[in-house]
Scaffold this motif. Structure first.
Motif, PDB file in Angstrom:
ATOM      1  N   ILE A  70       0.788  -1.067   0.090  1.00 21.09           N
ATOM      2  CA  ILE A  70       0.074  -0.068  -0.047  1.00 21.09           C
ATOM      3  C   ILE A  70       0.789   1.431  -0.055  1.00 21.09           C
ATOM      4  N   HIS A  71       1.926   1.152   0.785  1.00 19.19           N
ATOM      5  CA  HIS A  71       2.786   2.301   0.666  1.00 19.19           C
ATOM      6  C   HIS A  71       4.440   1.866  -0.056  1.00 19.19           C
ATOM      7  N   SER A  72       4.878   2.827  -0.567  1.00 16.56           N
ATOM      8  CA  SER A  72       6.141   2.522  -1.309  1.00 16.56           C
ATOM      9  C   SER A  72       7.290   2.531  -0.206  1.00 16.56           C
ATOM     10  N   TYR A  73       7.204   3.342   1.012  1.00  9.20           N
ATOM     11  CA  TYR A  73       8.158   3.106   2.245  1.00  9.20           C
ATOM     12  C   TYR A  73       7.367   3.604   3.227  1.00  9.20           C
ATOM     13  N   PRO A  86       8.185  13.663   0.733  1.00 13.83           N
ATOM     14  CA  PRO A  86       7.557  12.670  -0.414  1.00 13.83           C
ATOM     15  C   PRO A  86       8.453  11.862  -1.001  1.00 13.83           C
ATOM     16  N   SER A  87       9.721  11.780  -0.751  1.00 13.53           N
ATOM     17  CA  SER A  87      10.668  10.787  -1.293  1.00 13.53           C
ATOM     18  C   SER A  87      10.362   9.420  -0.461  1.00 13.53           C
ATOM     19  N   PHE A  88      10.111   9.499   0.910  1.00 11.86           N
ATOM     20  CA  PHE A  88       9.906   8.518   1.622  1.00 11.86           C
ATOM     21  C   PHE A  88       8.608   7.973   1.809  1.00 11.86           C
ATOM     22  N   TYR A  89       7.562   8.789   1.435  1.00 13.48           N
ATOM     23  CA  TYR A  89       6.387   8.443   1.602  1.00 13.48           C
ATOM     24  C   TYR A  89       5.398   8.530   0.413  1.00 13.48           C
ATOM     25  N   SER A  90       4.860   7.642   0.203  1.00 13.54           N
ATOM     26  CA  SER A  90       3.850   7.440  -1.014  1.00 13.54           C
ATOM     27  C   SER A  90       2.725   6.352  -0.991  1.00 13.54           C
ATOM     28  N   LEU A  91       1.608   6.803  -0.763  1.00 13.09           N
ATOM     29  CA  LEU A  91       0.179   5.897  -0.865  1.00 13.09           C
ATOM     30  C   LEU A  91       0.042   5.545  -2.204  1.00 13.09           C
ATOM     31  N   ASN A  92      -0.171   4.247  -2.424  1.00 10.18           N
ATOM     32  CA  ASN A  92      -0.650   3.857  -3.705  1.00 10.18           C
ATOM     33  C   ASN A  92      -2.083   3.566  -3.699  1.00 10.18           C
ATOM     34  N   SER A  93      -2.888   4.140  -4.064  1.00 13.86           N
ATOM     35  CA  SER A  93      -4.312   4.082  -4.032  1.00 13.86           C
ATOM     36  C   SER A  93      -4.778   2.703  -4.744  1.00 13.86           C
ATOM     37  N   ARG A  94      -4.050   2.401  -5.775  1.00 13.99           N
ATOM     38  CA  ARG A  94      -4.719   1.282  -6.625  1.00 13.99           C
ATOM     39  C   ARG A  94      -4.206  -0.102  -5.605  1.00 13.99           C
ATOM     40  N   GLU A  95      -3.299  -0.089  -4.668  1.00 11.74           N
ATOM     41  CA  GLU A  95      -2.902  -1.365  -3.838  1.00 11.74           C
ATOM     42  C   GLU A  95      -3.948  -1.292  -2.731  1.00 11.74           C
ATOM     43  N   LEU A  96      -4.566   0.040  -2.380  1.00 10.03           N
ATOM     44  CA  LEU A  96      -5.373   0.270  -1.341  1.00 10.03           C
ATOM     45  C   LEU A  96      -6.724  -0.448  -1.929  1.00 10.03           C
ATOM     46  N   ARG A  97      -7.062  -0.418  -2.990  1.00 11.65           N
ATOM     47  CA  ARG A  97      -8.122  -0.947  -3.731  1.00 11.65           C
ATOM     48  C   ARG A  97      -7.996  -2.365  -3.754  1.00 11.65           C
ATOM     49  N   LEU A 121     -15.498 -15.769   8.515  1.00 14.57           N
ATOM     50  CA  LEU A 121     -13.882 -15.586   8.002  1.00 14.57           C
ATOM     51  C   LEU A 121     -13.644 -14.216   8.566  1.00 14.57           C
ATOM     52  N   GLY A 122     -12.585 -14.370   9.154  1.00 14.28           N
ATOM     53  CA  GLY A 122     -11.929 -13.178   9.421  1.00 14.28           C
ATOM     54  C   GLY A 122     -10.761 -12.492   8.434  1.00 14.28           C
ATOM     55  N   TYR A 123     -10.088 -11.556   8.752  1.00 17.87           N
ATOM     56  CA  TYR A 123      -8.898 -11.231   8.114  1.00 17.87           C
ATOM     57  C   TYR A 123      -7.888 -10.113   8.824  1.00 17.87           C
ATOM     58  N   GLN A 124      -6.890 -10.088   8.364  1.00 20.22           N
ATOM     59  CA  GLN A 124      -5.771  -9.271   8.756  1.00 20.22           C
ATOM     60  C   GLN A 124      -5.017  -8.880   7.641  1.00 20.22           C
ATOM     61  N   VAL A 125      -5.408  -7.548   7.235  1.00 24.79           N
ATOM     62  CA  VAL A 125      -4.576  -6.906   5.982  1.00 24.79           C
ATOM     63  C   VAL A 125      -3.460  -6.196   6.511  1.00 24.79           C
ATOM     64  N   HIS A 126      -2.219  -6.401   6.014  1.00 27.42           N
ATOM     65  CA  HIS A 126      -1.005  -5.742   6.517  1.00 27.42           C
ATOM     66  C   HIS A 126      -0.544  -5.061   5.089  1.00 27.42           C
ATOM     67  N   ASP A 127       0.215  -3.968   5.439  1.00 23.36           N
ATOM     68  CA  ASP A 127       0.841  -3.131   4.407  1.00 23.36           C
ATOM     69  C   ASP A 127       2.405  -3.635   4.562  1.00 23.36           C
ATOM     70  N   SER A 128       3.125  -4.052   3.266  1.00 27.94           N
ATOM     71  CA  SER A 128       4.498  -4.418   3.296  1.00 27.94           C
ATOM     72  C   SER A 128       5.421  -3.537   2.773  1.00 27.94           C
ATOM     73  N   CYS A 129       4.806  -2.333   2.257  1.00 30.39           N
ATOM     74  CA  CYS A 129       5.246  -1.140   1.860  1.00 30.39           C
ATOM     75  C   CYS A 129       6.375  -1.493   0.557  1.00 30.39           C
ATOM     76  N   ASN A 130       6.093  -2.603   0.074  1.00 26.29           N
ATOM     77  CA  ASN A 130       6.875  -3.172  -1.041  1.00 26.29           C
ATOM     78  C   ASN A 130       8.299  -3.265  -0.939  1.00 26.29           C
ATOM     79  N   THR A 131       8.671  -3.665   0.351  1.00 26.73           N
ATOM     80  CA  THR A 131      10.189  -3.963   0.725  1.00 26.73           C
ATOM     81  C   THR A 131      10.289  -5.244   1.380  1.00 26.73           C
TER      82      THR A 131
END
Length: 877
Positions: A70-73, A86-97, A121-131
């Protein structure tokens, strides 16, 4: 279908190893267990590091984990330099979708009466920040849970908190997660990890995916490039598992298609800027107009920004699913006209309403949705912190507070764009695939068609992994040996200038190669052109030429060399020329073989007409002379010149003239045998008559001597016998020649390469030269005798004329031999006819024209008295 089951592991015992992997999610043993008679004592364990709560979560009987970039970093705020926020922080709204689609699918299943009825069913959705590090951290959280302290009856071991995992979006983080959770049999179903390396079931037995691997996409891209005739391309890739494995598969497929790659560059968004600049400079300076980018969308944004910084020549971009269907990429106008393959669009009923069902109250309850809301509308909610800090500190403007007038229904963002549901549908399928696997374990169908599900059943992840084979329908999980259609996506501009995705075709790998790509709509290319761009190292070689590879360059760089003599190429870009069959020859363009023209001395061509006229004319003169002699047969000059031999000589001369006609026309088996034998026999007959006349002259002179009776031994019977004997010998030679090795027609293919000469082969060279030699022998004998009789009185005349005629005859035929041997094709026949006609005219004019002149124009000299007086004068002198 059946997937390989997970390794047979003791899940409870195995999870105790988790604390050894990474510090961020490991476990610390606080009190040791001591053996006792009653068993192991309780052990208190502590999770190392600070647990990060999931972005979205919900309790349930069975919990599914979700991991998205969901985030780049993501960094602790204290570590972020505010001027570079802005270089460290970026939200990807496509991944949010994507993540919200997973929540939607779980809610839909929980409300279903057919799938898992009575089970939540339950869920746990995590953000890996693509790293990779954050993905590993999330893997530990999903396995260990989020409680910082827990008690267990064993050595820091227990059951994992999730039954299965959906994700990750990128291949490298997925691989890192599988290294951790794979040994414990936790199935992971990815919606967007396409690396072909993940198809290795020995390394990743618990991995599944609902999207085709890059192996399939690489083959489709190579087929696409070959379809449009691009043989000279550039290639860039992400320096990651996705890019490296994907590009390796593409390069192999491209090589099989005969495509050459001018350059292949790798980079990553974590590389120094100089590295990205170098890749951009390579693209700008290259001669390849088509660039294939096996790049993640995050890396692609960095590359395109750098290329767009300086003026660059237009390039036709060929993209992969990772970026070519990402709506956020459409802002890069330099990629207008780009094409690439994407998953076919789908429709998920109800998803758009779910995504847009965000009130400010709902948003404020989720930090992630709050961040999205603030960034999308440029205002701050009451709990917002990210935008307010950025606006006030970095930009220097006063923050704006959200007042509730924001309308998400009107928002144009990748999050709200459901017109191109491709990867989102893969997330949807992944959740349903896991639900079907759980359903097959905890539910059973009764006789009355009702389904009974035991939600209290202790389901281990290994069971889901085993059952997934049976329960995952083909429409949910992609199997590597199955083909799935890919849509061909084209970036086209609307009338207002805004770009959009347009599906212009379909690729189906299950069809024959020439039917796999179906172009259904017109493609808009780079610079808004409708003409297919050309990208070749060398222009196409036209038919009639072949390709000669330039030294030190790829096979696509070549020179066009005209096919050699006797060879053709009947298609463009031929590597080799084909040799025409023996009776064929290339046309002027050397692109096809045509029948060689057949050549022979014909009655219809100019040379044939001239020779025919001379031949017929000579025969008519001989016949006319015979008629004159016959009419004046009782005259003195005719009687004095042995009228019987004269008539026979005229007859043979007429045959000599006419036999030359057998040499003209298309050679056949009979004409070949006739021409040489007729020529040999008629000429011997002619020379025999001349020889007989010469002997008569000599004998007549001897007969005038006293006491000579030689004429009684060489009278008319003996003269006839001499002619017949000499001619019979030639007839025997010709007979032996025809019996043993007769002449026959042949096609002469060696004298001229471009045409066929029809001629007669002599068959036996000995027979041919024996015929000529016999004629030459008689001619020489006749010449010698005539030379000896040249000074005899004129009334015994003809000796001088015979001498000159034989001299001409011998000269013609001696000259004929080298001319015959050296003359090519039909001119060989013409030389032979010329020799026949010339020698015949020589005999005719020297032996008969003077006599005809006296008969017709000097009749006063055609008397016996005149001849006797002339003879007396000659004897006196």
């Amino acid at each position: 279908m059946r997937l390989s089951p997970a390794p047979a592991l003791d899940l409870a015992g195995s999870l105790g190893l988790l604390h050894l992997a990474v510090v961020a999610g490991g476990l610390t043993l606080l009190s040791s267990a001591s053996a006792s008679a009653s068993g192991l004592e309780s052990v208190r364990c502590k999770i190392q590091g600070t647990p990060r709560p999931p972005a979205f979560s919900q309790d349930g009987d069975f919990v599914i984990g979700g991991v998205f970039s969901i985030h780049s970093y993501i960094l602790p705020f204290s570590q972020v330099v505010l001027t570079h926020l802005p270089s460290f922080y970026s939200l990807n709204s496509r991944e949010l979708r994507f993540s919200r689609a997973m929540v939607f699918a779980v809610d839909e299943i929980n409300n279903s009466s057919d799938l898992l009825p009575g089970v939540t069913l339950g869920y746990q959705v995590h953000d890996s920040c693509n790293t990779v590090p954050m993905a590993m951290n999330v893997a530990f959280h999903l396995a260990n849970g989020l409680d910082p302290m827990f008690d267990t009856g064993e050595q820091c071991s227990g059951s994992p908190t999730v039954t299965a995992i959906v994700g990750e979006s990128a291949s490298s983080p997925t691989i890192s997660m599988l290294r951790i959770i794979g040994p414990f049999g936790i199935p992971q179903v990815s919606h967007f990890s396409t690396c072909a390396c993940l198809s290795d079931k020995k390394q990743y037995p618990t991995f599944f995916r609902t999207i085709p691997s890059d192996q399939f996409q690489a083959a489709a891209l190579a087929h696409l490039i070959r379809h449009f005739g691009w043989t000279w391309i550039g290639a860039v890739r992400s320096d990651s598992d996705y890019g490296n494995y994907g590009m390796a598969a593409f390069l192999q497929a491209a090589q099989e298609e005969g495509i050459c790659v001018e350059y292949s560059e790798a980079f990553s968004r974590t590389n120094p800027l100089s590295r990205v600049q170098r890749v951009a400079d390579v693209i700008r300076s290259s001669t390849a107009r088509v660039v294939v980018a096996f790049v993640s969308y995050r890396d692609m944004k960095i590359l395109l920004r750098e290329i767009d910084r300086l003026p660059s020549p237009p390039r036709q971009w060929i993209g992969t699913e990772s970026w070519v269907t990402d709506p956020d990429m459409l802002r890069f106008s330099l990629c207008a006209g780009a094409i690439g393959f994407g998953i076919q669009r789908s429709v998920i009923p109800g998803l758009r309403d779910f995504l847009l069902d965000l009130s400010p109250q709902k948003v404020s309850n989720s930090p992630l949705l709050t961040e999205f809301w603030e960034e999308a509308f440029g205002c701050r909610l009451g709990t917002g912190i990210y935008l307010s800090v950025y606006l006030s500190v970095c930009v220097g403007i006063e923050e704006k507070v959200c007042d509730g007038s924001e309308d998400i229904q009107q928002l144009q963002a990748p999050y709200t764009d459901t017109s191109q549901l491709r990867v989102t549908n893969m997330v949807y399928k992944a959740v349903y695939a896991i639900a079907h696997a759980i359903h097959s374990i905890v539910c059973e169908e009764r006789e009355n068609s009702t389904v009974n599900c035991d939600k209290n059943l202790n389901v281990k992840p290994t069971q889901v992994n085993d059952k997934s084979v049976v329960s995952f329908p083909d429409k949910y999980v992609y199997i590597d040996n199955m083909y799935e259609g890919l849509g061909l996506v084209n970036w086209q501009r609307r009338e207002g200038g805004k770009m959009e995705f347009v599906t212009v075709g379909l690729y189906d790998g299950s069809l024959p190669p020439d039917q796999r790509l179906d172009i259904e709509r017109e493609i808009t290319w780079v610079k808004n052109s409708t003409q297919v761009p050309v990208s070749v190292c060398s222009e196409s070689c036209p038919p009639g030429t072949r390709k000669a590879v330039q030294t030190g360059k790829p096979v696509c760089c070549y020179d066009c060399i005209q096919c050699a003599e006797g060879q053709i190429s009947n298609k463009s870009d031929s590597s080799d020329c084909l040799i025409c069959p023996e009776e064929y020859w290339p046309n002027a363009e050397r692109d096809r073989c045509i029948l060689k023209p057949v050549e022979f001395l014909s009655f219809h061509e100019f040379l044939g007409i001239i020779l025919t006229a001379c031949s017929v004319g000579g025969a008519l003169l001989a016949i006319a002379t015979a008629a004159v002699f016959y009419r004046h047969r009782h005259s003195a000059i005719v009687r004095a010149n042995n009228s019987e031999l004269s008539f026979l000589l005229l007859f043979s001369l007429a045959l000599c003239f006419l036999c030359s006609l057998t040499f003209i026309g298309r050679p056949s088996e009979w004409s070949c045998m006739l021409r040489h034998t007729a020529f040999g026999i008629t000429f011997v007959l002619c020379i025999s008559c001349v020889l007989g006349k010469t002997i008569v002259v000599l004998m007549a002179f001897r007969a005038t001597l006293p006491a000579s009776n030689v004429m009684k031994w060489f009278g008319p019977p003996q003269q006839r016998l001499t002619v017949v004997s000499f001619t019979f010998v030639q007839a025997m030679i010709c007979t032996l020649w025809l019996v043993l090795s007769p002449p026959f027609p042949i096609k002469n293919l060696t004298t001229y390469k471009e045409k066929i000469i029809l001629e007669c082969d002599v068959g036996s060279a000995i027979g041919f030269w024996a015929v000529l030699g016999y004629i030459g022998l008689l001619s020489l004998l006749c010449f010698v005798l005539a030379f000896l009789a040249r000074k005899l009185p004129d009334n015994f005349n003809e000796a001088k004329f015979i001498t000159f005629s034989m001299l001409i005859f011998c000269a013609v035929w001696i000259t004929f031999i080298p001319a015959y041997v050296s003359s090519p094709g039909k001119f060989t026949v013409a030389v032979e006819i010329f020799a026949i006609i010339t020698s015949s005219f020589g005999l005719f004019f020297l032996l008969f024209v003077p006599k005809c002149f006296i008969i017709l124009f000097r009749p006063e000299k055609n008397t016996k008295k005149h001849l006797m007086e002339k003879a007396s004068n000659d004897i006196r002198y």
